[in-house]
Design a protein around this motif. Sequence first.
Motif, PDB file in Angstrom:
ATOM      1  N   LEU A   1       0.852  -1.189   0.000  1.00 29.79           N
ATOM      2  CA  LEU A   1       0.000   0.000   0.000  1.00 29.79           C
ATOM      3  C   LEU A   1       0.885   1.235   0.000  1.00 29.79           C
ATOM      4  O   LEU A   1       1.865   1.296   0.751  1.00 29.79           O
ATOM      5  N   PRO A   4      -1.368   4.557   2.661  1.00 25.89           N
ATOM      6  CA  PRO A   4      -2.800   4.358   2.940  1.00 25.89           C
ATOM      7  C   PRO A   4      -3.277   5.365   3.975  1.00 25.89           C
ATOM      8  O   PRO A   4      -2.520   5.781   4.860  1.00 25.89           O
ATOM      9  N   VAL A  17      -9.720   0.351   1.464  1.00 31.40           N
ATOM     10  CA  VAL A  17      -8.578   1.148   1.921  1.00 31.40           C
ATOM     11  C   VAL A  17      -8.331   2.245   0.895  1.00 31.40           C
ATOM     12  O   VAL A  17      -8.282   1.968  -0.310  1.00 31.40           O
ATOM     13  N   THR A  18      -8.199   3.484   1.366  1.00 31.01           N
ATOM     14  CA  THR A  18      -7.826   4.569   0.453  1.00 31.01           C
ATOM     15  C   THR A  18      -6.315   4.766   0.491  1.00 31.01           C
ATOM     16  O   THR A  18      -5.673   4.594   1.536  1.00 31.01           O
ATOM     17  N   GLU A  19      -5.761   5.139  -0.659  1.00 26.97           N
ATOM     18  CA  GLU A  19      -4.370   5.547  -0.754  1.00 26.97           C
ATOM     19  C   GLU A  19      -4.326   7.024  -1.122  1.00 26.97           C
ATOM     20  O   GLU A  19      -5.118   7.489  -1.950  1.00 26.97           O
ATOM     21  N   ARG A  25      -8.668   0.847  -2.732  1.00 22.40           N
ATOM     22  CA  ARG A  25      -8.305  -0.564  -2.839  1.00 22.40           C
ATOM     23  C   ARG A  25      -9.290  -1.394  -2.030  1.00 22.40           C
ATOM     24  O   ARG A  25     -10.037  -0.884  -1.186  1.00 22.40           O
ATOM     25  N   LEU A 323      -3.425   1.087   9.849  1.00 20.57           N
ATOM     26  CA  LEU A 323      -2.712   1.422   8.621  1.00 20.57           C
ATOM     27  C   LEU A 323      -1.506   2.283   8.961  1.00 20.57           C
ATOM     28  O   LEU A 323      -1.613   3.231   9.745  1.00 20.57           O
TER      29      LEU A 323
END
Length: 345
Positions: A1, A4, A17-19, A25, A323
């Motif tokens: 990742l 994240p 999950v945001t990046e 994702r 994260l």
Amino acid sequence: LSHPWALAFLPNGDMFVTERGGLVRIIRKGVLDPSPVATVEVAKSFVLSGLMDIALHPKFAENKFVYLTYNKPGPNNARIVTLARGVWDGSKLVDIKDIFVTDAVIGAARVAFGQDGFLYFVVGGPPGPADAMASQDPMQHTGKILRLRDDGTVPMSNPYVGRTGYKPEIFTLGHRNSLGLVLNPLTGDIWETEQGPQGGDEVNIILPGRNYGWPLVSYGRWYEGPRVSENPYRDGMEPPLVYWVPSIATSGMTFYTNDRIPQWKGNLFVGGMQQGRIPGTGQIQRISFNSRWEEVSREPMLGSLNQRMREIREGPDGSLYILTDEDAGVLLRVEPTDTTKRTAK
């Protein structure tokens, strides 16, 4: 990742999950899908800009609504804080549209739904002294928590609706950089973490129409050394429930409600990205309270990993999921050991 930022659980246990770079994702049964489920065009002209929070509508099972916060590219390299909503079709996040665009050109943004069904949207304030008073300006979104309907419109029950000189979407004002916003499931209140500069990180309970003081009151110092304020408290401004000196660079937070680790039940877990501005000192802190929500103890955790802890959530399995905000970021799971279980008994 890659850096994240936020995590949200789907009803079946899968995880969004945001990046920061603009990708959404998905992790299915512990496996990260190599292909993103959505891509958002984000402003990338500043290291902290990009895609940030993700949250599911309380009636997600019926409407499949997913909410995102991000910095929208604007003129003159502006990084406009924006709230968007998309629809999960089972394999992709589609029909992503902006539903509220703020006048803030920089700042972190979190969202959380309250028990009242409204969406709380925090827009971070400026970090330095030059324009810090924007957090006190009721005609700017900067340094405010907004309360909106799920379609981005303004509830008529907001505290400043109809008041001259105030934007009607404002719920509270006087905030700095807010990187955590959650519903306390035990009380129904919205809680917020807020970064100070050098010292003065806070946990606040968010109440309608209140002023949380930045930059008129603070326990912190500017990065150059002077105190932000000679007075950490002022009548008419809400004091923090918890504060840190030195700063731990507070980030996401979660309440632990599961019976899997009984001695943690009712505790608050707060992420920290670095302590005292020293790289490699990220951690999680576990905070316990008495029956009146007065702080009783703090326990630093996971500092030996030397990672920036960006997000923390309680999973449906009773584990904590964390994260790390790194170039090669990871998702961590914290679960009870056999020793923990024996101690709990």
